[in-house]
Design a protein around this motif. Structure first.
Motif, PDB file in Angstrom:
ATOM      1  N   THR A  89      20.982   8.583  45.065  1.00  0.00           N
ATOM      2  CA  THR A  89      21.373   9.599  45.754  1.00  0.00           C
ATOM      3  C   THR A  89      22.756   9.933  44.765  1.00  0.00           C
ATOM      4  N   LEU A  90      23.389   9.161  44.733  1.00  0.00           N
ATOM      5  CA  LEU A  90      24.709   9.317  43.830  1.00  0.00           C
ATOM      6  C   LEU A  90      24.227   9.894  42.541  1.00  0.00           C
ATOM      7  N   MET A  91      23.200   9.213  41.705  1.00  0.00           N
ATOM      8  CA  MET A  91      22.883   9.328  40.347  1.00  0.00           C
ATOM      9  C   MET A  91      22.140  10.711  40.341  1.00  0.00           C
ATOM     10  N   ALA A  92      21.377  11.217  41.504  1.00  0.00           N
ATOM     11  CA  ALA A  92      20.886  12.434  41.413  1.00  0.00           C
ATOM     12  C   ALA A  92      21.916  13.583  41.540  1.00  0.00           C
ATOM     13  N   THR A  93      22.890  13.176  42.538  1.00  0.00           N
ATOM     14  CA  THR A  93      24.026  14.297  42.800  1.00  0.00           C
ATOM     15  C   THR A  93      24.962  14.393  41.564  1.00  0.00           C
ATOM     16  N   LEU A  94      25.067  13.310  40.961  1.00  0.00           N
ATOM     17  CA  LEU A  94      26.054  13.199  39.578  1.00  0.00           C
ATOM     18  C   LEU A  94      25.278  14.114  38.474  1.00  0.00           C
ATOM     19  N   ALA A  95      24.024  14.194  38.456  1.00  0.00           N
ATOM     20  CA  ALA A  95      23.057  15.061  37.465  1.00  0.00           C
ATOM     21  C   ALA A  95      23.831  16.178  37.668  1.00  0.00           C
ATOM     22  N   HIS A  96      23.339  16.737  38.892  1.00  0.00           N
ATOM     23  CA  HIS A  96      23.683  18.257  39.230  1.00  0.00           C
ATOM     24  C   HIS A  96      25.314  18.565  38.764  1.00  0.00           C
ATOM     25  N   ALA A  97      26.051  17.819  39.344  1.00  0.00           N
ATOM     26  CA  ALA A  97      27.465  18.068  38.993  1.00  0.00           C
ATOM     27  C   ALA A  97      27.897  18.005  37.602  1.00  0.00           C
ATOM     28  N   MET A  99      25.743  18.918  35.025  1.00  0.00           N
ATOM     29  CA  MET A  99      25.214  20.182  34.452  1.00  0.00           C
ATOM     30  C   MET A  99      26.000  21.204  35.044  1.00  0.00           C
ATOM     31  N   VAL A 100      26.582  21.547  36.346  1.00  0.00           N
ATOM     32  CA  VAL A 100      27.286  22.476  36.636  1.00  0.00           C
ATOM     33  C   VAL A 100      28.576  22.605  36.074  1.00  0.00           C
ATOM     34  N   THR A 101      29.339  21.394  35.915  1.00  0.00           N
ATOM     35  CA  THR A 101      30.508  21.478  35.592  1.00  0.00           C
ATOM     36  C   THR A 101      30.455  21.869  33.863  1.00  0.00           C
ATOM     37  N   ALA A 102      29.546  21.237  33.071  1.00  0.00           N
ATOM     38  CA  ALA A 102      29.461  21.589  31.830  1.00  0.00           C
ATOM     39  C   ALA A 102      29.180  23.007  31.510  1.00  0.00           C
ATOM     40  N   SER A 103      28.354  23.758  32.718  1.00  0.00           N
ATOM     41  CA  SER A 103      28.403  25.073  32.503  1.00  0.00           C
ATOM     42  C   SER A 103      29.414  25.868  32.685  1.00  0.00           C
ATOM     43  N   VAL A 104      30.391  25.517  33.307  1.00  0.00           N
ATOM     44  CA  VAL A 104      31.822  26.417  33.392  1.00  0.00           C
ATOM     45  C   VAL A 104      32.326  26.330  32.020  1.00  0.00           C
ATOM     46  N   ALA A 105      32.201  25.383  31.191  1.00  0.00           N
ATOM     47  CA  ALA A 105      32.953  25.549  29.853  1.00  0.00           C
ATOM     48  C   ALA A 105      32.244  26.243  29.009  1.00  0.00           C
ATOM     49  N   ILE A 106      30.703  26.039  29.356  1.00  0.00           N
ATOM     50  CA  ILE A 106      29.886  26.833  28.257  1.00  0.00           C
ATOM     51  C   ILE A 106      29.823  28.474  28.537  1.00  0.00           C
ATOM     52  N   ALA A 143      28.448  24.463  43.637  1.00  0.00           N
ATOM     53  CA  ALA A 143      28.842  23.776  44.837  1.00  0.00           C
ATOM     54  C   ALA A 143      28.662  22.135  44.718  1.00  0.00           C
ATOM     55  N   TRP A 144      27.676  21.963  43.698  1.00  0.00           N
ATOM     56  CA  TRP A 144      27.356  20.373  43.387  1.00  0.00           C
ATOM     57  C   TRP A 144      28.455  19.581  43.212  1.00  0.00           C
ATOM     58  N   LEU A 145      29.453  20.285  42.437  1.00  0.00           N
ATOM     59  CA  LEU A 145      30.554  19.669  41.941  1.00  0.00           C
ATOM     60  C   LEU A 145      31.260  18.977  43.155  1.00  0.00           C
ATOM     61  N   PRO A 146      31.857  19.888  44.106  1.00  0.00           N
ATOM     62  CA  PRO A 146      32.602  19.493  45.131  1.00  0.00           C
ATOM     63  C   PRO A 146      31.896  18.484  46.029  1.00  0.00           C
ATOM     64  N   ALA A 159      29.923  16.469  52.271  1.00  0.00           N
ATOM     65  CA  ALA A 159      28.815  16.580  50.942  1.00  0.00           C
ATOM     66  C   ALA A 159      27.580  17.434  51.337  1.00  0.00           C
ATOM     67  N   GLN A 160      27.021  17.026  52.390  1.00  0.00           N
ATOM     68  CA  GLN A 160      25.963  17.679  52.767  1.00  0.00           C
ATOM     69  C   GLN A 160      25.950  19.127  53.106  1.00  0.00           C
ATOM     70  N   ALA A 161      27.014  19.350  53.669  1.00  0.00           N
ATOM     71  CA  ALA A 161      27.558  20.922  54.103  1.00  0.00           C
ATOM     72  C   ALA A 161      27.628  21.596  52.695  1.00  0.00           C
ATOM     73  N   VAL A 162      28.465  20.997  51.656  1.00  0.00           N
ATOM     74  CA  VAL A 162      28.708  21.726  50.606  1.00  0.00           C
ATOM     75  C   VAL A 162      27.232  21.728  49.849  1.00  0.00           C
ATOM     76  N   ALA A 163      26.553  20.812  49.750  1.00  0.00           N
ATOM     77  CA  ALA A 163      25.402  20.745  48.869  1.00  0.00           C
ATOM     78  C   ALA A 163      24.316  21.798  49.541  1.00  0.00           C
ATOM     79  N   LEU A 164      24.322  22.158  50.791  1.00  0.00           N
ATOM     80  CA  LEU A 164      23.691  23.253  51.518  1.00  0.00           C
ATOM     81  C   LEU A 164      23.760  24.488  50.689  1.00  0.00           C
ATOM     82  N   LEU A 165      25.282  24.686  50.587  1.00  0.00           N
ATOM     83  CA  LEU A 165      25.567  25.952  49.937  1.00  0.00           C
ATOM     84  C   LEU A 165      25.076  26.097  48.674  1.00  0.00           C
TER      85      LEU A 165
END
Length: 353
Positions: A89-97, A99-106, A143-146, A159-165
């Motif tokens: 779960t940590l690794m899968a959530t990390l993967a989302h975080a 990608m979205v964090t990198a997309s901010v800079a991109i 929202a995956w980052l927070p 984490a669950q509530a924010v991930a639902l967003l």
């Protein structure tokens, strides 16, 4: 035995056998007592036609998850599975975080807000969202980052509530677009949303009996992951056509396969109890990634480069299977060597949260 008792005992099969053998009768007695309304006719009707309330079903499911995905005081096998689910779960959530964090800079670069970098090619220019739902889609993913940070810091419910967003707006948007015919019908977005939903449910493994997440290494993994995966991939795709056929399921296959190879290379010959949760976690990720890749392959049949895409997708699936199957065999063998210690009761109540 009444029909109500039969239904409740059937529900209790979710619990481990050892725990059920010791506590099933007490739980059934407490449940039937709670269903006694004091009115003989109402109680008799409930005995024949009644069912456990949703709150009771949720309570048993939560108890089963806590017992099977054990924490520090759990039996070795339950603890290994619990750690494996938490690591996956940590690794899968990390993967989302990542990608979205990198997309901010991109996104900032593509918008021309990073002046010291070379200007992007014209075909990479951003297109402003043309409606509210598209804007919600773009913002929801962040929202995956927070959610990841909250999970690492031990705030599982947050984490669950924010991930639902991050999940709900894309789900509504996909439904609206496909219903309106704006995009062709495809399984890919729904499969990915389903897996994201499972990921949110898997966060329940971070219950109060589980070990706290080591904060420093998992927080450091975020910038390291950005530097190792999305930034180099974007740089290559911006200057070459070679990787433009690599979609998200394909990228997941590549990353998981490389991680498994590294894990196998560093694995001790006879394994260890410390490495077993990691082996099980990578096995879960490999199975999930393989399912994602296979479920999304049919969507390529309507694309212009369908032959190349199907071939690449088949190679990706084969790669995951080639490295994941041996790891699964090793992990299951190591798991069977652990002693099946009987489960100690975490509490003698039928309502557990």
């Amino acid at each position: 035995m009444s029909r109500l008792e039969e239904r409740y005992r059937f529900l209790l099969r979710l619990l481990p056998v050892d725990y059920r053998r010791e506590w099933e009768d007490d739980m059934v007695a407490a449940f039937l007592e709670s269903m006694d309304t004091g009115d003989a006719e109402t109680t008799a009707y409930a005995a024949d036609y009644g069912r456990p309330h949703l709150s009771e079903v949720a309570s048993v499911i939560a108890l089963a998850a806590r017992l099977r995905l054990g924490g520090t005081s759990a039996p070795p096998r339950s603890y290994a599975w619990g750690q494996a689910v938490r690591l996956a779960t940590l690794m899968a959530t990390l993967a989302h975080a990542v990608m979205v964090t990198a997309s901010v800079a991109i996104t900032a670069w593509l918008s021309g807000k990073i002046a010291w970098l070379p200007a992007p090619a014209p075909e990479w220019a951003l297109v402003s969202p043309d409606n509210l739902w598209r804007t919600a889609w773009d913002l929801a993913g962040y929202a995956w980052l927070p959610a990841y940070i909250a999970l690492v810091l031990g705030h599982r419910r947050v984490a669950q509530a924010v991930a639902l967003l991050a999940i709900l707006p894309p789900a509504v948007t996909s439904a609206v677009q496909q219903a309106a015919g704006e995009v062709p019908l495809s399984a890919s977005p729904w499969v990915m949303l389903l897996l994201d939903g499972v990921l949110v449910l898997a966060m329940a493994a971070f219950h109060h009996d589980a070990e706290p997440v080591p904060r420093r290494p998992w927080l450091r993994a975020l910038p390291i992951g950005i530097l190792l995966v999305p930034v180099p991939l974007f740089a290559i795709q911006a200057t070459s056509q070679a990787l433009r056929l690599l979609d998200w399921p394909g990228l997941a296959c590549a990353v998981v396969s490389v991680a498994i190879v590294i894990h196998l290379a560093g694995r001790q010959p006879h394994g260890s109890s410390r490495a077993l949760p990691w082996s099980l976690a990578f096995t879960l990720l490999a199975a999930t990634t393989l399912a994602l890749r296979m479920a999304t392959l049919p969507d390529y049949s309507h694309q212009a480069q369908h032959t190349a895409l199907l071939t690449i997708g088949a190679v990706q699936a084969t790669l995951v299977l080639a490295v994941g199957a041996p790891l699964a065999v090793l992990a299951i063998r190591a798991l069977r060597r652990l002693p099946p210690v009987p489960t100690e009761p975490p509490g003698s109540t039928t309502r557990t949260t």
